[in-house]
Write a protein that holds these residues in place. Structure first.
Motif, PDB file in Angstrom:
ATOM      1  N   THR A 108      81.098  50.923  32.191  1.00 11.98           N
ATOM      2  CA  THR A 108      82.171  49.987  32.398  1.00 11.98           C
ATOM      3  C   THR A 108      83.039  50.474  33.400  1.00 11.98           C
ATOM      4  N   LEU A 109      83.563  51.594  33.392  1.00  9.04           N
ATOM      5  CA  LEU A 109      84.646  52.222  34.372  1.00  9.04           C
ATOM      6  C   LEU A 109      83.846  52.410  35.552  1.00  9.04           C
ATOM      7  N   ALA A 110      82.504  52.719  35.834  1.00  6.79           N
ATOM      8  CA  ALA A 110      81.885  52.961  37.030  1.00  6.79           C
ATOM      9  C   ALA A 110      81.734  51.732  37.571  1.00  6.79           C
ATOM     10  N   ALA A 111      81.201  50.530  36.899  1.00  6.46           N
ATOM     11  CA  ALA A 111      80.895  49.110  37.539  1.00  6.46           C
ATOM     12  C   ALA A 111      82.507  48.667  38.081  1.00  6.46           C
ATOM     13  N   LYS A 112      83.510  48.954  37.740  1.00 11.63           N
ATOM     14  CA  LYS A 112      84.934  48.342  38.006  1.00 11.63           C
ATOM     15  C   LYS A 112      85.181  49.435  39.276  1.00 11.63           C
ATOM     16  N   LYS A 113      84.441  50.673  39.478  1.00  8.81           N
ATOM     17  CA  LYS A 113      84.965  51.477  40.535  1.00  8.81           C
ATOM     18  C   LYS A 113      84.016  50.974  41.925  1.00  8.81           C
ATOM     19  N   GLY A 114      82.793  50.606  41.398  1.00 12.31           N
ATOM     20  CA  GLY A 114      82.024  50.325  42.414  1.00 12.31           C
ATOM     21  C   GLY A 114      80.895  51.171  42.588  1.00 12.31           C
ATOM     22  N   VAL A 115      80.937  52.244  41.489  1.00 12.39           N
ATOM     23  CA  VAL A 115      79.686  53.197  41.699  1.00 12.39           C
ATOM     24  C   VAL A 115      78.743  52.881  40.520  1.00 12.39           C
ATOM     25  N   VAL A 116      77.636  53.705  40.533  1.00 10.49           N
ATOM     26  CA  VAL A 116      76.746  53.692  39.588  1.00 10.49           C
ATOM     27  C   VAL A 116      76.232  55.150  38.821  1.00 10.49           C
ATOM     28  N   LEU A 117      76.388  55.245  37.601  1.00  9.28           N
ATOM     29  CA  LEU A 117      76.147  56.587  37.094  1.00  9.28           C
ATOM     30  C   LEU A 117      74.609  56.623  36.980  1.00  9.28           C
ATOM     31  N   PRO A 118      74.168  57.888  37.096  1.00 10.18           N
ATOM     32  CA  PRO A 118      72.860  58.373  36.869  1.00 10.18           C
ATOM     33  C   PRO A 118      72.228  57.789  35.540  1.00 10.18           C
ATOM     34  N   GLU A 119      70.976  57.413  35.431  1.00  8.15           N
ATOM     35  CA  GLU A 119      70.435  56.862  34.181  1.00  8.15           C
ATOM     36  C   GLU A 119      70.349  57.790  33.382  1.00  8.15           C
ATOM     37  N   ASN A 120      70.559  57.666  32.133  1.00  7.82           N
ATOM     38  CA  ASN A 120      70.497  58.528  30.870  1.00  7.82           C
ATOM     39  C   ASN A 120      69.036  58.325  30.173  1.00  7.82           C
ATOM     40  N   SER A 121      68.836  59.276  29.178  1.00  4.69           N
ATOM     41  CA  SER A 121      67.954  59.168  28.365  1.00  4.69           C
ATOM     42  C   SER A 121      67.720  58.040  27.603  1.00  4.69           C
ATOM     43  N   GLY A 122      68.847  57.307  27.105  1.00  2.00           N
ATOM     44  CA  GLY A 122      68.882  56.254  26.169  1.00  2.00           C
ATOM     45  C   GLY A 122      69.125  56.960  25.020  1.00  2.00           C
ATOM     46  N   GLU A 123      69.032  58.182  24.687  1.00  2.00           N
ATOM     47  CA  GLU A 123      69.267  58.661  23.295  1.00  2.00           C
ATOM     48  C   GLU A 123      70.715  58.508  23.123  1.00  2.00           C
ATOM     49  N   SER A 124      71.186  58.640  21.761  1.00  6.34           N
ATOM     50  CA  SER A 124      72.585  58.585  21.151  1.00  6.34           C
ATOM     51  C   SER A 124      73.104  59.963  21.445  1.00  6.34           C
ATOM     52  N   PHE A 125      74.475  59.941  21.274  1.00  5.34           N
ATOM     53  CA  PHE A 125      75.012  61.108  21.261  1.00  5.34           C
ATOM     54  C   PHE A 125      74.380  62.074  20.173  1.00  5.34           C
ATOM     55  N   ARG A 126      74.272  61.592  18.931  1.00  2.50           N
ATOM     56  CA  ARG A 126      73.776  62.626  17.949  1.00  2.50           C
ATOM     57  C   ARG A 126      72.536  63.086  18.439  1.00  2.50           C
ATOM     58  N   GLN A 127      71.595  62.191  18.721  1.00  7.73           N
ATOM     59  CA  GLN A 127      70.125  62.854  19.299  1.00  7.73           C
ATOM     60  C   GLN A 127      70.497  63.938  20.206  1.00  7.73           C
ATOM     61  N   ARG A 128      71.356  63.580  21.579  1.00  9.95           N
ATOM     62  CA  ARG A 128      71.483  64.589  22.285  1.00  9.95           C
ATOM     63  C   ARG A 128      72.017  65.742  21.787  1.00  9.95           C
TER      64      ARG A 128
END
Length: 498
Positions: free
Chosen positions: A445-465
Motif C-alpha cells: 500500500t505504501l509502495a503504491a502511494k509512492k508510485g513504486v512496485v515492490l519485488p514479487e514475494n513467494s506468497g508465504e506467510s511471515f511464519r512460513q518464512r
C-alpha cells in the motif's frame, strides 16, 4: 534422564541465543524431544504464554526452533530494566517487584528453588535440554552466587560450549581470557570453543586456533561464518538497530531509550524492497513512508524524551502525510495524556502527541494475555477493505480510554484494544504484524502511494518464512560445528534430580 548441554559466551551478543536455537533445531530434526532453558534473562523483549505468563523472547525463538509450545519453565527469571540501576523482577512469569541491581544481587539465591523446579519440569518431559548462559561467565565481579552461567552449569552438571565473537575483534583474547579467569574446576566444564561470525578465508585462523588449543587444552569445535538471518534478537545490542540502506519503501522506528519488543518490527524486515531505519533525531525522519512508535518499559520517561528531542513535534507534523503506528507504549504516547497516579513509573502526568483520541492511566496490575480478534485498517493511507483475523499478546501496565476514535483492533470478546484516526493507528497487541501477510500488505500500500512496485514475494506467510530461517540456522550449525563431538558431550552428560 534428560541430557544437558550449555552454551556460554565471552560477552553479550556473542551469538549464544542463535547457536542455542540452532542446536534445538538440529536435535529436533534428529528426532529428539528438546527444550531450551535460561535460568535468568535480562531483556526488554518478552512474550506471554497461553497461561498468561511472561518470559523472554529468546527462549520463545528457541522453543519455536524445537517445535514446542513456549513455556515459562524455559525462563523462570526475567529481568526487565526500568532505569540504569534497576529492573522489574519477573519470577515464574509474574511480577515480583522492582529492585535496584545491588538488592537483586543479594536476593537472587532465594530464587534457586524456582530455577530447580523449572529445570526439573523440562527434564521430565524432554530428551535434551539446551541451556543458554548470560553475558560472560568471567564477569568476576558478579560471580559470587552465580545462578545463570557456571553456577547453573555446576547445579545441573552441564558440559559447556564457549562462544566468542570474531566480528567484534579480539576473539582469541576473548576465549583465552575467559578460560583463564575461571577456576580450574570450571575450566574443566568447557568441552569445546566456537568462533562465531567469521568473514573470509577460514584457513587464516589455523595458526591461532592451534595456539589457543595448546594454551587452554580445549578444542575449537567449529567456526561459524557470518550469516544474516531474520531471527529475533534478545537485547539492545542487536545489529538491526544499525538499520538498512534506503529502499523502495522506508519505515522509521523510533528508537526509544527503553525500547521493548522491537521484535514486532521483524515481519517488515522480510519484505523485499523495504528498508528499516531506527530513529533518534528529528532530521532522520526525512523521506520516510511510515513511522512506528514501538513498545517501551517506561512510557512517561520515553514520552518526555520524545518532547525533549523534538521528535514528538516532527511526528505530529508527519502524520498529515504518512502513517504513524504505535504499539503498546507507543500507542499510549499517541493519545492525549498519560497519567501515573500510583507512581508505577515516574508518577505525575504528561501530555501525549494528541494524534489519537485516547487517554491512558498507568496501573500497578500488569495485563498479560494472549489475544485474538479482528484488525480493521479502515482510515487514512493504510485503509484496507477487509478485516483480518489476528493472534498476538498484550503486556502492559495501564488502560487507555477511548474518547471517540474508531476501533483498530478488537479482542474476540469485543473489547477494543486499539484505535485509529486518519493516518494514525495504535494497538496494545504485540505480534500484530505477524498476522498472515499484513506487513506485506501495508508495504505494498505504501509502495503504491509512492508510485513504486515492490519485488514479487513467494506468497508465504511471515511464519512460513520464519520456519525457513530456522532451518537455515540448523544447516549453518550442522555445517560449521563438529556435531559428532557435541553428541559425544551429550552422551557423557545426564542431569540427575538430586
Amino acid at each position: 534422564m534428560a541430557k544437558v548441554i550449555m552454551v556460554q559466551g565471552t560477552m553479550s551478543n556473542a551469538g549464544k541465543s542463535l547457536l542455542a536455537g540452532g542446536l534445538c533445531r538440529v536435535f529436533r530434526q534428529d528426532g529428539f524431544r528438546v527444550a531450551p532453558f535460561k535460568s535468568q534473562n535480562m531483556a526488554l523483549n518478552s512474550f506471554v504464554t497461553k497461561e498468561g505468563l511472561e518470559m523472554g523472547r529468546a527462549q520463545v525463538m528457541q522453543a519455536e526452533c524445537a517445535d514446542i509450545e513456549p513455556s515459562v519453565y524455559m525462563n523462570p527469571i526475567l529481568l526487565k530494566p526500568t532505569n540504569d540501576i534497576g529492573s522489574q523482577v519477573i519470577v515464574n512469569g509474574e511480577v515480583l517487584r522492582d529492585m535496584p541491581a545491588r538488592e537483586y544481587f543479594r536476593y537472587k539465591t532465594r530464587l534457586i528453588p524456582d530455577i530447580r523446579k523449572a529445570f526439573q519440569k523440562l527434564a521430565a518431559e524432554n530428551d535434551i535440554i539446551v541451556i543458554e548462559g548470560a553475558g560472560s561467565p568471567a564477569e568476576i565481579n558478579l560471580k559470587e552466587n552465580d545462578i545463570v552461567n557456571m553456577g547453573l552449569a555446576n547445579m545441573v552438571d552441564a558440559p559447556v560450549i564457549l562462544v566468542g565473537d570474531i566480528d567484534r575483534g579480539g576473539v582469541f583474547a576473548q576465549l583465552y581470557g575467559t578460560v583463564m579467569l575461571l577456576p580450574p574446576q570450571e575450566q574443566q566444564r568447557i568441552k569445546g570453543m566456537v568462533i562465531n561470525k567469521f568473514r573470509g578465508d577460514v584457513t587464516l585462523l589455523d595458526s591461532g586456533i592451534q595456539m589457543l588449543e595448546e594454551k587452554t587444552g580445549i578444542p575449537v569445535i567449529g567456526t561459524v561464518p557470518y550469516c544474516p538471518l531474520n531471527i529475533d534478537d534478545e537485547d539492545s545490542l542487536s545489529t538491526r538497530f544499525e538499520g538498512t540502506a534506503p529502499s523502495l519503501v522506508n519505515i522509521g522506528v523510533i528508537r526509544l531509550p527503553r525500547i521493548s519488543n522491537f521484535t514486532d518490527i521483524s515481519p517488515f524486515e522480510m519484505v523485499p524492497g523495504v528498508g528499516i531505519r531506527y530513529i533518534t533525531r528529528p532530521e532522520e525522519l526525512a523521506g520516510l513512508d511510515m513511522v512506528i512508535l514501538p513498545g517501551t518499559k517506561n512510557t512517561i520517561g520515553d514520552l518526555r524524551w520524545l518532547w525533549e528531542t523534538e521528535l514528538a513535534e516532527t511526528v505530529q507534523r508527519m502524520a498529515a502525510r504518512v502513517p504513524v503506528f504505535g504499539i503498546c507504549g507507543g500507542y499510549q504516547m499517541l493519545g492525549r495524556m498519560v497519567s501515573d497516579p500510583d507512581s508505577v513509573e515516574e508518577g505525575g502526568s504528561l501530555k501525549g502527541l494528541g494524534l489519537l483520541p485516547g487517554e491512558t492511566v498507568l496501573k500497578r496490575q500488569k495485563n498479560r494475555r494472549q489475544v485474538r480478534g479482528r484488525l480493521s485498517l479502515r482510515t487514512g493511507i493504510l485503509g484496507m477493505p477487509e478485516d483480518t483475523e489476528y493472534r498476538g499478546y498484550e503486556i502492559h501496565m495501564g488502560e487507555t480510554r477511548n474518547e471517540g476514535g474508531e476501533a483498530l483492533t478488537c479482542r474476540a470478546d469485543g473489547e477494543v484494544n486499539g484505535l485509529q484516526q486518519g493516518n494514525v493507528y495504535g494497538t496494545y497487541v504485540h505480534g500484530i504484524f505477524d498476522t498472515g501477510n499484513v506487513a506485506e500488505q501495508i508495504c505494498r500500500t505504501l509502495a503504491a502511494k509512492k508510485g513504486v512496485v515492490l519485488p514479487e514475494n513467494s506468497g508465504e506467510s511471515f511464519r512460513q518464512r520464519r520456519e525457513k530461517e530456522y532451518d537455515r540456522l540448523a544447516d549453518l550449525v550442522r555445517e560449521s560445528l563438529d556435531m559428532e563431538r557435541i553428541y559425544g558431550m551429550l552422551r557423557e552428560a545426564a542431569w540427575r534430580d538430586e
